[in-house]
Write a protein that holds these residues in place. Sequence first.
Motif, mmCIF file in Angstrom:
data_model
loop_
_atom_site.group_PDB
_atom_site.id
_atom_site.type_symbol
_atom_site.label_atom_id
_atom_site.label_comp_id
_atom_site.label_asym_id
_atom_site.label_seq_id
_atom_site.Cartn_x
_atom_site.Cartn_y
_atom_site.Cartn_z
ATOM 1 N N GLY A 67 -11.479 6.681 -4.331
ATOM 2 C CA GLY A 67 -10.892 6.795 -2.988
ATOM 3 C C GLY A 67 -11.919 6.581 -1.896
ATOM 4 O O GLY A 67 -13.062 6.204 -2.163
ATOM 5 N N HIS A 68 -11.493 6.810 -0.663
ATOM 6 C CA HIS A 68 -12.429 6.714 0.463
ATOM 7 C C HIS A 68 -12.076 7.728 1.537
ATOM 8 O O HIS A 68 -10.886 8.037 1.742
ATOM 9 C CB HIS A 68 -12.465 5.295 1.041
ATOM 10 C CG HIS A 68 -11.167 4.792 1.591
ATOM 11 N ND1 HIS A 68 -10.773 5.002 2.892
ATOM 12 C CD2 HIS A 68 -10.167 4.084 1.024
ATOM 13 C CE1 HIS A 68 -9.590 4.439 3.099
ATOM 14 N NE2 HIS A 68 -9.194 3.870 1.978
ATOM 15 N N THR A 69 -13.125 8.234 2.201
ATOM 16 C CA THR A 69 -12.904 9.237 3.247
ATOM 17 C C THR A 69 -12.962 8.635 4.643
ATOM 18 O O THR A 69 -12.659 9.326 5.619
ATOM 19 C CB THR A 69 -13.959 10.361 3.165
ATOM 20 O OG1 THR A 69 -15.244 9.758 2.976
ATOM 21 C CG2 THR A 69 -13.655 11.332 2.051
ATOM 22 N N ALA A 104 -2.064 8.779 5.336
ATOM 23 C CA ALA A 104 -1.588 7.932 4.235
ATOM 24 C C ALA A 104 -2.730 7.142 3.603
ATOM 25 O O ALA A 104 -2.737 6.900 2.397
ATOM 26 C CB ALA A 104 -0.499 6.988 4.741
ATOM 27 N N ASP A 105 -3.679 6.734 4.420
ATOM 28 C CA ASP A 105 -4.773 5.865 3.938
ATOM 29 C C ASP A 105 -6.109 6.510 4.266
ATOM 30 O O ASP A 105 -6.694 6.196 5.287
ATOM 31 C CB ASP A 105 -4.637 4.490 4.594
ATOM 32 C CG ASP A 105 -5.615 3.478 4.050
ATOM 33 O OD1 ASP A 105 -6.289 3.777 3.057
ATOM 34 O OD2 ASP A 105 -5.719 2.396 4.643
ATOM 35 N N MET A 106 -6.657 7.377 3.380
ATOM 36 C CA MET A 106 -6.008 7.905 2.220
ATOM 37 C C MET A 106 -6.483 9.316 1.926
ATOM 38 O O MET A 106 -6.780 9.687 0.819
ATOM 39 C CB MET A 106 -6.215 6.971 1.003
ATOM 40 C CG MET A 106 -7.682 6.676 0.694
ATOM 41 S SD MET A 106 -7.899 5.788 -0.866
ATOM 42 C CE MET A 106 -7.715 7.084 -2.064
ATOM 43 N N LYS A 107 -6.579 10.123 2.993
ATOM 44 C CA LYS A 107 -7.166 11.459 2.828
ATOM 45 C C LYS A 107 -6.280 12.412 2.029
ATOM 46 O O LYS A 107 -6.790 13.225 1.258
ATOM 47 C CB LYS A 107 -7.501 12.045 4.195
ATOM 48 C CG LYS A 107 -8.750 11.386 4.802
ATOM 49 C CD LYS A 107 -9.033 11.879 6.186
ATOM 50 C CE LYS A 107 -10.465 11.520 6.584
ATOM 51 N NZ LYS A 107 -10.720 11.912 7.984
ATOM 52 N N ASN A 138 -17.159 3.853 3.303
ATOM 53 C CA ASN A 138 -17.140 2.525 3.923
ATOM 54 C C ASN A 138 -16.231 1.586 3.148
ATOM 55 O O ASN A 138 -16.675 0.617 2.541
ATOM 56 C CB ASN A 138 -18.562 1.956 4.043
ATOM 57 C CG ASN A 138 -18.619 0.744 4.967
ATOM 58 O OD1 ASN A 138 -17.588 0.191 5.351
ATOM 59 N ND2 ASN A 138 -19.814 0.327 5.324
ATOM 60 N N GLU A 139 -14.939 1.909 3.149
ATOM 61 C CA GLU A 139 -13.967 1.030 2.483
ATOM 62 C C GLU A 139 -13.272 0.164 3.518
ATOM 63 O O GLU A 139 -12.962 -0.995 3.270
ATOM 64 C CB GLU A 139 -12.934 1.878 1.734
ATOM 65 C CG GLU A 139 -12.095 1.069 0.726
ATOM 66 C CD GLU A 139 -10.858 0.422 1.328
ATOM 67 O OE1 GLU A 139 -10.296 -0.484 0.697
ATOM 68 O OE2 GLU A 139 -10.438 0.818 2.430
ATOM 69 N N GLU A 140 -13.035 0.731 4.678
ATOM 70 C CA GLU A 140 -12.282 0.011 5.710
ATOM 71 C C GLU A 140 -13.161 -0.968 6.480
ATOM 72 O O GLU A 140 -12.644 -1.829 7.189
ATOM 73 C CB GLU A 140 -11.659 1.015 6.702
ATOM 74 C CG GLU A 140 -10.725 2.042 6.071
ATOM 75 C CD GLU A 140 -9.377 1.462 5.675
ATOM 76 O OE1 GLU A 140 -9.213 0.224 5.729
ATOM 77 O OE2 GLU A 140 -8.495 2.252 5.290
ATOM 78 N N GLY A 141 -14.488 -0.817 6.353
ATOM 79 C CA GLY A 141 -15.393 -1.679 7.116
ATOM 80 C C GLY A 141 -15.967 -2.795 6.258
ATOM 81 O O GLY A 141 -15.259 -3.375 5.428
ATOM 82 N N GLY A 167 -6.376 5.754 -5.572
ATOM 83 C CA GLY A 167 -5.311 6.501 -4.890
ATOM 84 C C GLY A 167 -4.822 5.877 -3.602
ATOM 85 O O GLY A 167 -4.215 6.550 -2.776
ATOM 86 N N GLU A 168 -5.064 4.588 -3.410
ATOM 87 C CA GLU A 168 -4.600 3.901 -2.188
ATOM 88 C C GLU A 168 -3.072 3.956 -2.120
ATOM 89 O O GLU A 168 -2.397 3.968 -3.147
ATOM 90 C CB GLU A 168 -5.046 2.431 -2.205
ATOM 91 C CG GLU A 168 -6.539 2.216 -2.041
ATOM 92 C CD GLU A 168 -7.009 2.267 -0.584
ATOM 93 O OE1 GLU A 168 -6.190 2.540 0.317
ATOM 94 O OE2 GLU A 168 -8.222 2.049 -0.386
ATOM 95 N N PRO A 169 -2.535 3.944 -0.910
ATOM 96 C CA PRO A 169 -1.077 4.020 -0.756
ATOM 97 C C PRO A 169 -0.371 2.802 -1.356
ATOM 98 O O PRO A 169 -0.322 1.745 -0.746
ATOM 99 C CB PRO A 169 -0.875 4.093 0.762
ATOM 100 C CG PRO A 169 -2.149 3.621 1.361
ATOM 101 C CD PRO A 169 -3.233 3.918 0.385
HETATM 102 ZN ZN LIG Z 1 -7.416 2.700 2.085
#
Ligand SMILES: [Zn+2]
Length: 382
Positions: A67-69, A104-107, A138-141, A167-169
């Motif tokens: 996952g990613h925070t 939702a994405d994704m905490k 750093n998943e979204e960047g 665990g991505e939506p």
């Molecule tokens: Zn995500």
Amino acid sequence: MTYSKAQELSIELIKRKSITPHDLGCQQLLSNLLQEVGFECHSIQIGETTNLIAHIGQGKPHLMFLGHTDVVSEGNGADWSYDPFSATIVEEDGVKMLYGRGSADMKASDAAMAVALYDFVKSHKNFKGTLSYLITSNEEGDGKGGIKDMCKYLQEHNLVPDYCIVGEPSSAHILGDEIKVGRRGSLSAIIKVIGTQGHVAYPHLVNNPIHLASKLITKLIQDLDQGSQYFPKTSFQVTNIKAGSGTENLVPNTCEFMCNWRFNDLQSPQSIEDKVKGYIQELNLNCELKFILNGLPFLAKDEKLIKIVQDSVYAVTHQTPTLSTSGGTSDGRFIAPLGTHVIECGLVSKTIHKIDEKVCFEDIEKLKHIFEKIIKLTLAKS
Ligand SMILES: [Zn+2]
């Protein structure tokens, strides 16, 4: 009202404004929980990116949760119905919804994964194999210091998993209606078609690169394939065309266009490149080509894992999830090449990255149960 552990943890995580690549202590909250039941937790800081790798147990099978925070920016916070970092719970049509950037994405999914691991290990002192949990900020960047570096870490520390649940939506409309068993590959290209510049009134003296490029594009938009068992057909899109100086009586020298293929497992970057070069030769064009590979396609070929995830989703939601390979890419694309079977299973994606991102509050607990069931079916001793 009392909330479940996963719900409370979701709220705590959303309250931290951890916009890429910042983590702001989110991973500490997650590792605190896992440490309680004996997970070995390592925080690995690379540049501005924070990564958490937690693991317990030994040998095979090795099941990882990924996952990613980090979250994307909230945009203009004033456009939101509620403060995007307040984790406000609102009842809508009799259903409690949890609002917040990253819900939702994704905490909420990060929380559900961590609590599922916690609960399983707490109630199963003895299980076979290895459980791990990998979180990056750093998943979204641009991903710098994130998953690619952590893949190296996994290899160096003998922690490459057999199975990975991202665990991505993945759900489209309701929890469990869809899981992703693979992703298409992505290949971009910049193609510059070279012609001969000249006066528009002397067509015999020019070779119009815009006309030439349009011939090439006409070839490129033809279907490369009809799709395979799990994948739709390979798609091609032109995303940009540049030519001309804005002068009406001048035929330009070059026409450059940008394009992208989302390709399935019937294609490879090489097969697409060969096809393009074949068309160029056929049309006798003079071109400069640059290909940029963004990701290879992957598919979880392990029928057993697919069945475990489907059964787990069904047990909790009474939905049999459809197996999809649609949508964009995720960090799973970096894990899959390590030889890992990757499946994405998570909350409803409808509001991700949008103003008023939200999730059904009850779904968080349901997702925790789905994850726990997946762990049980994979690692519990019968
Ligand atoms: Zn995500």
